[in-house]
Design a protein around this motif. Structure first.
Motif, mmCIF file in Angstrom:
data_model
loop_
_atom_site.group_PDB
_atom_site.id
_atom_site.type_symbol
_atom_site.label_atom_id
_atom_site.label_comp_id
_atom_site.label_asym_id
_atom_site.label_seq_id
_atom_site.Cartn_x
_atom_site.Cartn_y
_atom_site.Cartn_z
ATOM 1 N N LEU A 118 0.807 -1.223 0.000
ATOM 2 C CA LEU A 118 0.000 0.000 0.000
ATOM 3 C C LEU A 118 0.842 1.276 0.000
ATOM 4 C CD1 LEU A 118 -3.124 -0.726 2.237
ATOM 5 C CD2 LEU A 118 -3.107 0.032 -0.142
ATOM 6 N N ALA B 50 0.371 3.963 -2.892
ATOM 7 C CA ALA B 50 -0.065 5.318 -2.541
ATOM 8 C C ALA B 50 0.934 6.366 -3.009
ATOM 9 C CB ALA B 50 -0.267 5.422 -1.034
ATOM 10 N N ARG B 51 2.210 6.018 -2.965
ATOM 11 C CA ARG B 51 3.240 6.989 -3.357
ATOM 12 C C ARG B 51 3.137 7.357 -4.825
ATOM 13 N NH1 ARG B 51 9.772 6.415 -2.243
ATOM 14 N NH2 ARG B 51 10.369 8.416 -3.191
ATOM 15 N N SER C 136 0.388 6.776 -6.742
ATOM 16 C CA SER C 136 -0.999 6.957 -7.168
ATOM 17 C C SER C 136 -1.382 8.424 -7.056
ATOM 18 C CB SER C 136 -1.939 6.102 -6.321
ATOM 19 O OG SER C 136 -3.285 6.415 -6.595
ATOM 20 N N VAL D 291 -6.678 6.448 -2.110
ATOM 21 C CA VAL D 291 -5.673 5.397 -1.908
ATOM 22 C C VAL D 291 -4.662 5.846 -0.854
ATOM 23 C CG1 VAL D 291 -3.843 4.047 -3.009
ATOM 24 C CG2 VAL D 291 -5.961 4.522 -4.243
ATOM 25 N N GLN D 292 -4.256 7.100 -0.902
ATOM 26 C CA GLN D 292 -3.309 7.618 0.077
ATOM 27 C C GLN D 292 -3.910 7.618 1.478
ATOM 28 O OE1 GLN D 292 -2.573 11.424 -1.711
ATOM 29 N NE2 GLN D 292 -1.049 10.623 -3.155
ATOM 30 N N ASP E 51 -4.103 3.990 2.740
ATOM 31 C CA ASP E 51 -2.772 3.545 3.165
ATOM 32 C C ASP E 51 -2.418 4.086 4.542
ATOM 33 O OD1 ASP E 51 0.065 2.784 3.089
ATOM 34 O OD2 ASP E 51 0.406 4.905 2.654
#
Length: 406
Positions: free
Chosen positions: A219, A223-224, A226, A231-232, A235
């Motif tokens: 994740l 997330a990094r 995306s 999503v962030q 995560d």
């Protein structure tokens, strides 16, 4: 819990019945995780006899050993024993729903009408947060920092976090605490009781643990790279739920580093929501519903609350189902117990650092704030008033102070 086989737990109640029982508990279970465990024992051991005392003691031991909210994990395990996976989900939904809905409504009120309120009107909730965390630091310090090395670990953790207040520093300190605990292990750190006789399928357990690790490791990478804020957010809340040791209050410094530092929510709103959460029944992790609703990141509103709730509780679900098949062997290992003892000492230091910043630095401006916080501590620790009443009294005190200074 007797009668479970190595394949799957034998169903004893419908998922709907499990939901109704836990919904009632979610409406009346004030007082925090320790009080919740007392409510559960009265309901499921003494009244309904779904578990024996020894089986319940084993569940509590397991959930104290794992990261995450202990009372919610105990509830999931009880639901699992009665109605399988659906029962675990039903137990979580019933116990979490009342406080989560109230947190969302409180957040929506702040979002839509907060600008119409005097800036000082929510200050009383910050006093509550300071008093509650001060009580937690004192109680957990006496429980977990029982010798000089662990006291030093807690103090060192506090100093490091105050100097470098970053989320990755806190995760690193938790790992260092586990390794230090291993180095300092002693016979007193081991568990002496027999393991639980409750078994799930080993295949099911392995699948859940693999899913837990895959999400924990992948994740952050997703997330990094995306561009999707949801999503962030997922995560950040999943990692918090996966690495919270020592009880619900430890979620404060970890979440503060994840959501306040990047500017997703202001410190004042964050602490007001945390203070309001002390007045509610059910799990303290329902605070995540407030954040999901009020944060600028993610979908916000009811959908944002759902994303954050699922993310922060999902690790607990995966861990409790995954570890149960192997618990009777793991808890006898000296290394596992010693590592948890080291992590617990670090957790005390994390809470002490959070007590300083952001709690004390945000809530205290003059001697009157100190006096109100002292009143809150006295009400909690010596008068033994229920937290919801302390929230009400200090909330009224904050409103009165705002009115008098207007």
């Amino acid at each position: 819990m007797r009668g479970m086989t190595a394949r799957e737990p034998r169903q004893q109640a419908s998922a709907w019945r499990v939901f109704r029982v836990f919904l009632r508990l979610g409406l009346v279970s004030f007082g925090g995780p320790i009080a919740h465990l007392g409510y559960f024992r009265d309901e499921f051991v003494a009244r309904r006899q779904w578990l024996t005392d020894s089986a319940y003691a084993e569940l509590v031991a397991l959930c104290q050993f794992l990261p995450g909210p202990a009372s919610s994990q105990v509830g999931m395990a009880i639901g699992l024993s009665q109605a399988g996976i659906r029962g675990a989900v039903a137990a979580w939904c019933g116990f979490t729903l009342p406080s989560a809905v109230l947190m969302v409504l409180f957040a929506l009120g702040l979002v839509h009408w907060g600008s119409a309120l005097p800036a000082e009107s929510l200050h009383g909730f910050k006093w509550v947060a300071v008093a509650v965390v001060a009580q937690a630091v004192w109680t957990m310090g006496r429980m977990f920092c029982i010798d000089a090395p662990r006291v030093l670990m807690a103090v060192a953790t506090t100093l490091v976090v105050v100097w470098w207040p970053h989320a990755w520093v806190q995760w690193l300190l938790i790992a260092v605490g586990a390794m230090t605990g291993l180095a300092l292990r002693r016979a007193s750190d081991t568990a002496g009781a027999d393991g639980m006789a409750v078994l799930l399928s080993a295949r099911t357990g392995v699948a859940m643990l693999v899913a837990f690790l895959i999400l924990l490791l992948l994740l952050p990478w997703v997330a990094r790279y995306s561009m999707e804020p949801a999503v962030q957010v997922f995560d950040a809340f999943y990692r918090t739920g996966a690495l919270v040791f020592g009880g619900g209050h430890v979620v404060l410094p970890l979440l503060q580093a994840e959501v306040v530092a990047p500017g997703w929510i202001g410190t004042g709103e964050f602490l007001a929501g945390y203070g309001f959460a002390q007045a509610l029944p059910g799990p303290l992790f329902a605070f995540s519903a407030f954040l999901g609703t009020a944060m600028s990141a993610g979908p916000g509103g009811w959908l944002g609350a759902m994303v954050c709730l699922l993310a922060i509780f999902l690790p607990s679900f995966l861990l409790i189902v995954g570890v149960l098949p192997f618990w009777s062997r793991v808890r006898r290992q000296r290394g596992a117990q010693a590592a948890v003892a080291g992590v617990n000492a670090v957790v005390v230091g994390l809470l002490l650092a959070a007590l300083h910043d952001p709690l004390w630095t945000t809530a205290v401006r003059d001697w009157r704030d100190v006096a109100w916080i002292a009143v809150g501590v006295v009400m909690l620790m010596w008068a033994k008033l229920p937290p919801w009443l302390v929230v009400l009294l200090l909330g009224l005190g904050g409103a009165a102070s705002a009115w008098l200074s207007a």
